[in-house]
Design a protein around this motif. Structure first.
Motif, PDB file in Angstrom:
ATOM      1  N   ALA A 194      80.706   2.624 -40.708  1.00  0.00           N
ATOM      2  CA  ALA A 194      80.209   2.866 -39.348  1.00  0.00           C
ATOM      3  C   ALA A 194      81.346   3.288 -38.430  1.00  0.00           C
ATOM      4  O   ALA A 194      81.195   4.230 -37.635  1.00  0.00           O
ATOM      5  N   LEU A 195      82.509   2.624 -38.552  1.00  0.00           N
ATOM      6  CA  LEU A 195      83.637   3.001 -37.698  1.00  0.00           C
ATOM      7  C   LEU A 195      84.114   4.403 -38.026  1.00  0.00           C
ATOM      8  O   LEU A 195      84.414   5.203 -37.133  1.00  0.00           O
ATOM      9  N   LEU A 196      84.163   4.733 -39.338  1.00  0.00           N
ATOM     10  CA  LEU A 196      84.566   6.083 -39.739  1.00  0.00           C
ATOM     11  C   LEU A 196      83.593   7.116 -39.182  1.00  0.00           C
ATOM     12  O   LEU A 196      83.992   8.204 -38.756  1.00  0.00           O
ATOM     13  N   ALA A 197      82.296   6.756 -39.155  1.00  0.00           N
ATOM     14  CA  ALA A 197      81.293   7.719 -38.706  1.00  0.00           C
ATOM     15  C   ALA A 197      81.424   8.027 -37.227  1.00  0.00           C
ATOM     16  O   ALA A 197      81.074   9.128 -36.800  1.00  0.00           O
ATOM     17  N   VAL A 198      81.888   7.076 -36.421  1.00  0.00           N
ATOM     18  CA  VAL A 198      81.939   7.357 -34.985  1.00  0.00           C
ATOM     19  C   VAL A 198      83.331   7.710 -34.484  1.00  0.00           C
ATOM     20  O   VAL A 198      83.466   8.219 -33.383  1.00  0.00           O
ATOM     21  N   LEU A 199      84.386   7.450 -35.255  1.00  0.00           N
ATOM     22  CA  LEU A 199      85.727   7.625 -34.702  1.00  0.00           C
ATOM     23  C   LEU A 199      86.418   8.908 -35.131  1.00  0.00           C
ATOM     24  O   LEU A 199      87.373   9.318 -34.479  1.00  0.00           O
ATOM     25  N   THR A 200      85.980   9.556 -36.217  1.00  0.00           N
ATOM     26  CA  THR A 200      86.677  10.766 -36.639  1.00  0.00           C
ATOM     27  C   THR A 200      86.227  11.948 -35.798  1.00  0.00           C
ATOM     28  O   THR A 200      85.163  11.926 -35.173  1.00  0.00           O
ATOM     29  N   THR A 201      87.041  13.008 -35.790  1.00  0.00           N
ATOM     30  CA  THR A 201      86.665  14.185 -35.003  1.00  0.00           C
ATOM     31  C   THR A 201      85.920  15.201 -35.862  1.00  0.00           C
ATOM     32  O   THR A 201      85.065  15.913 -35.350  1.00  0.00           O
ATOM     33  N   VAL A 259      83.130  16.499 -38.303  1.00  0.00           N
ATOM     34  CA  VAL A 259      81.783  15.995 -38.554  1.00  0.00           C
ATOM     35  C   VAL A 259      81.576  15.681 -40.029  1.00  0.00           C
ATOM     36  O   VAL A 259      80.853  14.742 -40.368  1.00  0.00           O
ATOM     37  N   SER A 290      82.544  12.315 -40.691  1.00  0.00           N
ATOM     38  CA  SER A 290      81.549  11.440 -40.094  1.00  0.00           C
ATOM     39  C   SER A 290      80.361  11.237 -41.032  1.00  0.00           C
ATOM     40  O   SER A 290      79.854  10.121 -41.186  1.00  0.00           O
ATOM     41  N   VAL A 291      79.930  12.322 -41.690  1.00  0.00           N
ATOM     42  CA  VAL A 291      78.821  12.218 -42.642  1.00  0.00           C
ATOM     43  C   VAL A 291      79.232  11.345 -43.821  1.00  0.00           C
ATOM     44  O   VAL A 291      78.437  10.523 -44.308  1.00  0.00           O
ATOM     45  N   LEU A 342      78.898   7.859 -42.791  1.00  0.00           N
ATOM     46  CA  LEU A 342      77.495   7.421 -42.807  1.00  0.00           C
ATOM     47  C   LEU A 342      77.054   7.083 -44.227  1.00  0.00           C
ATOM     48  O   LEU A 342      76.352   6.084 -44.457  1.00  0.00           O
ATOM     49  N   LEU A 378      77.080  -2.741 -36.057  1.00  0.00           N
ATOM     50  CA  LEU A 378      76.522  -1.405 -36.297  1.00  0.00           C
ATOM     51  C   LEU A 378      75.914  -0.836 -35.021  1.00  0.00           C
ATOM     52  O   LEU A 378      76.093   0.345 -34.700  1.00  0.00           O
ATOM     53  N   ALA A 392      78.678   0.231 -32.685  1.00  0.00           N
ATOM     54  CA  ALA A 392      79.296   1.482 -33.128  1.00  0.00           C
ATOM     55  C   ALA A 392      78.378   2.662 -32.834  1.00  0.00           C
ATOM     56  O   ALA A 392      78.835   3.726 -32.386  1.00  0.00           O
ATOM     57  N   PHE A 433      78.397   3.385 -29.082  1.00  0.00           N
ATOM     58  CA  PHE A 433      79.675   4.004 -28.727  1.00  0.00           C
ATOM     59  C   PHE A 433      79.705   5.473 -29.145  1.00  0.00           C
ATOM     60  O   PHE A 433      80.099   6.348 -28.360  1.00  0.00           O
ATOM     61  N   GLY A 434      79.243   5.753 -30.372  1.00  0.00           N
ATOM     62  CA  GLY A 434      79.235   7.133 -30.828  1.00  0.00           C
ATOM     63  C   GLY A 434      78.292   8.004 -30.009  1.00  0.00           C
ATOM     64  O   GLY A 434      78.593   9.155 -29.690  1.00  0.00           O
ATOM     65  N   ARG A 455      80.364  11.004 -28.479  1.00  0.00           N
ATOM     66  CA  ARG A 455      80.350  12.256 -29.229  1.00  0.00           C
ATOM     67  C   ARG A 455      80.034  13.436 -28.339  1.00  0.00           C
ATOM     68  O   ARG A 455      79.245  13.316 -27.396  1.00  0.00           O
ATOM     69  N   ILE A 513      75.279  17.048 -33.642  1.00  0.00           N
ATOM     70  CA  ILE A 513      75.190  16.423 -34.960  1.00  0.00           C
ATOM     71  C   ILE A 513      75.895  15.070 -34.961  1.00  0.00           C
ATOM     72  O   ILE A 513      75.421  14.108 -35.575  1.00  0.00           O
ATOM     73  N   ILE A 544      74.211  11.399 -35.957  1.00  0.00           N
ATOM     74  CA  ILE A 544      74.750  10.416 -36.904  1.00  0.00           C
ATOM     75  C   ILE A 544      74.834   9.044 -36.238  1.00  0.00           C
ATOM     76  O   ILE A 544      74.501   8.023 -36.851  1.00  0.00           O
ATOM     77  N   ALA A 545      75.247   9.010 -34.954  1.00  0.00           N
ATOM     78  CA  ALA A 545      75.311   7.729 -34.245  1.00  0.00           C
ATOM     79  C   ALA A 545      73.915   7.116 -34.115  1.00  0.00           C
ATOM     80  O   ALA A 545      73.745   5.897 -34.257  1.00  0.00           O
ATOM     81  N   LEU A 604      73.008   5.343 -37.181  1.00  0.00           N
ATOM     82  CA  LEU A 604      73.643   4.010 -37.269  1.00  0.00           C
ATOM     83  C   LEU A 604      72.823   2.969 -36.516  1.00  0.00           C
ATOM     84  O   LEU A 604      72.677   1.838 -36.977  1.00  0.00           O
TER      85      LEU A 604
END
Lengths: 179, 106
Positions: free
Chosen positions: A26-33, A35, A38-39, A42, B18, B21, B24-25, B29, B33, B37-38, B41
């Motif tokens: 979850a952290l990887l999905a929201v913190l990387t730039t 996409v 991010s997938v 997920l 979760l 997160a 936040f996303g 974001r 897309i 994804i957020a 989650l």
């Protein structure tokens, strides 16, 4: 009590692995730039969730989680990533307003998560006196075809409408080929 | 002392993480897309909450699993629709960055 001495440690280790995959994904999905990373986050999160569902006595839903989230949702998002260019543009000279917005987002989400966690830890959850069934796959099937048959049929209709709507929407802006 | 995987708090706190997160996303974001994804989650957090309470407090353990199956089906339909919208938007604007999609702004 157990089959062999180390089994409790193995179970605890597997549970920690599932928890780490869920939270880390979850952290990887929201913190990387990018996409595509991010997938991948997920997908990792879905894998960890499947492990948690297994620990919650539901191997059927663990299988469905992997099949639907990794096999369908992530693959569909990757198709869209290939068709569009979804990477976030690099922020040139981050302005104070952008930083303020990021700090606000962090504050709101942290407060929400901490509040939910505090509530769920401090609520006295009651244990049911008796279970109606064992929650196995036959019990799910019987419930789906008796009590929840209307919702079961409705969701097939929703999926059909979603497929047709996606076809119509994605087709609408397409320019005809030059003749 | 019961092991960690037999306590409802472990699952519920994970679901709260979760949800945090995802929110936040969704706020942070800048592309469509990434926001989608957020949102996925957040749906996963709801599913995990349902499953945990289904395992520990529900008298009928099939109900929560059926609800989570429905959530998964709706998430799949939502992703199909949202991604076709994203493709249509990209065809018109050549961008999926939310800052560029401001034609209705007064």
């Amino acid at each position: 009590m157990s089959a062999f001495p180390g089994s409790a440690g193995i179970v605890a280790g597997l549970f920690a692995l599932a928890l780490a995959a869920t939270v880390g994904g979850a952290l990887l999905a929201v913190l990387t730039t990018r996409v595509i990373r991010s997938v991948c986050g997920l997908a990792l999160c879905a894998l960890g969730l499947a492990g948690l569902y297994y620990f919650l006595h539901s191997p059927f839903l663990a299988l469905m989680e992997i099949l639907i989230y990794i096999g369908a949702v992530c693959v569909t998002i990757i198709f869209a990533v290939m068709l569009a260019e979804p990477d976030e543009p690099p922020v040139e000279a981050p302005r104070p307003r952008t930083r303020l917005w990021g700090a606000g987002a962090l504050l709101v989400s942290a407060a929400l998560g901490a509040g939910m966690a505090w509530l769920s830890v401090h609520t006295p959850w009651s244990v049911p006196a008796a279970r109606l069934n064992d929650g196995s796959v036959p019990a799910i099937g019987v419930s789906l075809l008796t009590t929840y048959s209307l919702a079961f049929e409705l969701i097939s209709l929703v999926l059909l409408v979603a497929i047709l709507g996606a076809l119509v929407l994605a087709r609408a802006g397409r320019t005809p080929p030059p003749t | 002392m019961t092991p960690l995987h037999d306590q409802p708090a472990a699952y519920l706190v994970t679901a709260a993480v979760l949800l945090a997160a995802g929110v936040f996303g969704l706020l942070r974001r800048r592309t469509l897309i990434g926001m989608l994804i957020a949102g996925e989650l957040i749906l996963s957090a709801a599913s995990l909450n349902f499953m945990a309470l289904n395992r520990f407090t529900a008298p009928d353990p099939a109900v929560g699993q059926i609800f989570v199956l429905f959530i998964m089906g709706l998430a799949a339909a939502e992703v199909a629709i949202a991604l076709s919208l994203v493709i249509a938007v990209y065809r018109n604007y050549r961008s999926v960055v939310t800052r560029d999609l401001s034609e209705l702004k007064g």
